[in-house]
Design an enzyme around this catalytic site. Sequence first.
Site, mmCIF file in Angstrom:
data_model
loop_
_atom_site.group_PDB
_atom_site.id
_atom_site.type_symbol
_atom_site.label_atom_id
_atom_site.label_comp_id
_atom_site.label_asym_id
_atom_site.label_seq_id
_atom_site.Cartn_x
_atom_site.Cartn_y
_atom_site.Cartn_z
ATOM 1 N N GLU A 106 -18.604 -17.375 76.857
ATOM 2 C CA GLU A 106 -18.387 -18.377 75.818
ATOM 3 C C GLU A 106 -17.162 -19.176 76.211
ATOM 4 O O GLU A 106 -16.204 -18.618 76.741
ATOM 5 C CB GLU A 106 -18.095 -17.705 74.469
ATOM 6 C CG GLU A 106 -19.303 -17.124 73.804
ATOM 7 C CD GLU A 106 -19.073 -15.700 73.320
ATOM 8 O OE1 GLU A 106 -17.922 -15.235 73.338
ATOM 9 O OE2 GLU A 106 -20.058 -15.055 72.957
ATOM 10 N N TYR A 118 -17.191 -23.596 85.564
ATOM 11 C CA TYR A 118 -18.374 -22.732 85.398
ATOM 12 C C TYR A 118 -19.633 -23.413 85.950
ATOM 13 O O TYR A 118 -20.436 -22.784 86.635
ATOM 14 C CB TYR A 118 -18.572 -22.378 83.914
ATOM 15 C CG TYR A 118 -17.426 -21.593 83.313
ATOM 16 C CD1 TYR A 118 -16.796 -20.578 84.030
ATOM 17 C CD2 TYR A 118 -16.953 -21.856 82.030
ATOM 18 C CE1 TYR A 118 -15.732 -19.861 83.494
ATOM 19 C CE2 TYR A 118 -15.896 -21.141 81.483
ATOM 20 C CZ TYR A 118 -15.289 -20.149 82.219
ATOM 21 O OH TYR A 118 -14.238 -19.439 81.690
HETATM 22 C C1 LIG Z 1 -10.084 -23.565 84.026
HETATM 23 C C2 LIG Z 1 -9.200 -23.059 85.174
HETATM 24 C C3 LIG Z 1 -9.390 -21.544 85.305
HETATM 25 C C4 LIG Z 1 -9.602 -23.760 86.473
HETATM 26 O O1 LIG Z 1 -8.877 -23.193 87.556
HETATM 27 P P1 LIG Z 1 -8.584 -24.026 88.887
HETATM 28 O O2 LIG Z 1 -8.045 -23.082 89.900
HETATM 29 O O3 LIG Z 1 -7.756 -25.217 88.590
HETATM 30 O O4 LIG Z 1 -10.049 -24.494 89.290
HETATM 31 P P2 LIG Z 1 -10.549 -24.806 90.782
HETATM 32 O O5 LIG Z 1 -9.479 -25.476 91.555
HETATM 33 O O6 LIG Z 1 -11.134 -23.578 91.357
HETATM 34 O O7 LIG Z 1 -11.697 -25.849 90.464
HETATM 35 C C5 LIG Z 1 -13.047 -25.664 90.889
HETATM 36 C C6 LIG Z 1 -13.863 -26.810 90.320
HETATM 37 O O8 LIG Z 1 -13.886 -26.738 88.896
HETATM 38 C C7 LIG Z 1 -13.769 -28.059 88.345
HETATM 39 N N1 LIG Z 1 -12.488 -28.184 87.607
HETATM 40 C C8 LIG Z 1 -11.499 -27.262 87.516
HETATM 41 N N2 LIG Z 1 -10.504 -27.702 86.705
HETATM 42 C C9 LIG Z 1 -10.892 -28.933 86.281
HETATM 43 C C10 LIG Z 1 -10.289 -29.895 85.421
HETATM 44 N N3 LIG Z 1 -9.105 -29.687 84.814
HETATM 45 N N4 LIG Z 1 -10.968 -31.055 85.192
HETATM 46 C C11 LIG Z 1 -12.169 -31.293 85.774
HETATM 47 N N5 LIG Z 1 -12.785 -30.416 86.619
HETATM 48 C C12 LIG Z 1 -12.154 -29.245 86.861
HETATM 49 C C13 LIG Z 1 -13.845 -29.019 89.525
HETATM 50 O O9 LIG Z 1 -15.216 -29.281 89.770
HETATM 51 C C14 LIG Z 1 -13.262 -28.176 90.614
HETATM 52 O O10 LIG Z 1 -13.632 -28.580 91.893
HETATM 53 P P3 LIG Z 1 -12.753 -29.731 92.642
HETATM 54 O O11 LIG Z 1 -11.295 -29.388 92.491
HETATM 55 O O12 LIG Z 1 -13.249 -29.657 94.051
HETATM 56 O O13 LIG Z 1 -13.089 -31.004 91.926
HETATM 57 C C15 LIG Z 1 -7.682 -23.373 84.907
HETATM 58 O O14 LIG Z 1 -7.554 -24.732 84.561
HETATM 59 C C16 LIG Z 1 -7.059 -22.539 83.798
HETATM 60 O O15 LIG Z 1 -6.515 -21.469 84.058
HETATM 61 N N6 LIG Z 1 -7.112 -23.023 82.561
HETATM 62 C C17 LIG Z 1 -6.522 -22.316 81.423
HETATM 63 C C18 LIG Z 1 -7.274 -21.056 81.082
HETATM 64 C C19 LIG Z 1 -8.706 -21.336 80.669
HETATM 65 O O16 LIG Z 1 -8.991 -22.296 79.962
HETATM 66 N N7 LIG Z 1 -9.629 -20.457 81.125
HETATM 67 C C20 LIG Z 1 -11.053 -20.585 80.825
HETATM 68 C C21 LIG Z 1 -11.434 -20.003 79.531
HETATM 69 S S1 LIG Z 1 -11.341 -18.235 79.523
#
Ligand SMILES: CC(C)(COP(=O)(O)OP(=O)(O)OC[C@H]1O[C@@H](n2cnc3c(N)ncnc32)[C@H](O)[C@@H]1OP(=O)(O)O)[C@@H](O)C(=O)NCCC(=O)NCCS
Length: 163
Positions: A106, A118
Site C-alpha cells: 500500500e 514501484y
Molecule cells: C521513494 C524512495 C524510496 C525512492 O528511493 P530512491 O533511491 O530515490 O529511488 P531510485 O533512485 O532507486 O529510483 C528508481 C526509479 O524510481 C523513480 N523515482 C524514484 N524517486 C522518484 C521521484 N522523487 N520522482 C519521480 N520518480 C522517482 C524513477 O523512475 C527512478 O528511476 P530514475 O532515477 O532512473 O528516473 C525515496 O524517495 C524515499 O525514501 N522516500 C521516503 C520514504 C517513502 O516514501 N517510502 C515509500 C513508502 S513506504
Amino acid sequence: MTVETRRMTALDLDAVQSIDEECFSVPWSRAELEKDLTQNPAARYIVLLENGIVAAYAGAWMVLDEGQIMNVAVRKDKRRLGYGKRVLSALVQYGANLGMSCFTLEVRASNSGAIALYESIGFIRVGRRKGYYQDNKEDALLYCLPTLPKAEEGFCEAETVSV
Ligand SMILES: CC(C)(COP(=O)(O)OP(=O)(O)OC[C@H]1O[C@@H](n2cnc3c(N)ncnc32)[C@H](O)[C@@H]1OP(=O)(O)O)[C@@H](O)C(=O)NCCC(=O)NCCS
C-alpha cells in the site's frame, strides 16, 4: 565506492531508525523496529550500505507465498542514485528465494516518487483504499507484483559490487 545489500541485523537498528525518522511522518520507533526484526517470524529486512554505512533499507512480511512490503526508505542525501530500486529488488529476490509467488503493498496516493519506483520494477496498481491513513485520511493505492524473478541459490547473505 562499494555498494552492498545484505540482511539487516540488530546492529543496523540505530541507522535504520534514523532513516525512518528522516523519511516518514509517522516513523517506527527503535523498539517497534527491533521487535519486528527479532520477534516477528514473518519479517524480513534488507539494508543497503554505501562504503559500509547504511543508506537505505526495505522490509516485508512474508506469509505463506505472499510478501507484503512494509517499508522502503532511502536517506535524503542518497536519493535518485538507484538505491531504492536496488534495495527493493534485493528484497523481492530474497522473497523469491524463500518461495514467495507475489508481493503486495500500500502506498499513499500522494507519494509520486515511491509510486514511480514501484512501477519501475513492475508493480501494477490493483485498487484503492479510501481514507486508509489515519493521520490525514489520505487514500492508499494497492499494488501487486504478480511475477517474481527465479530463485537464486545463496542470495542475500551478502551481495557486494564496486561502482
Ligand atoms: C521513494 C524512495 C524510496 C525512492 O528511493 P530512491 O533511491 O530515490 O529511488 P531510485 O533512485 O532507486 O529510483 C528508481 C526509479 O524510481 C523513480 N523515482 C524514484 N524517486 C522518484 C521521484 N522523487 N520522482 C519521480 N520518480 C522517482 C524513477 O523512475 C527512478 O528511476 P530514475 O532515477 O532512473 O528516473 C525515496 O524517495 C524515499 O525514501 N522516500 C521516503 C520514504 C517513502 O516514501 N517510502 C515509500 C513508502 S513506504
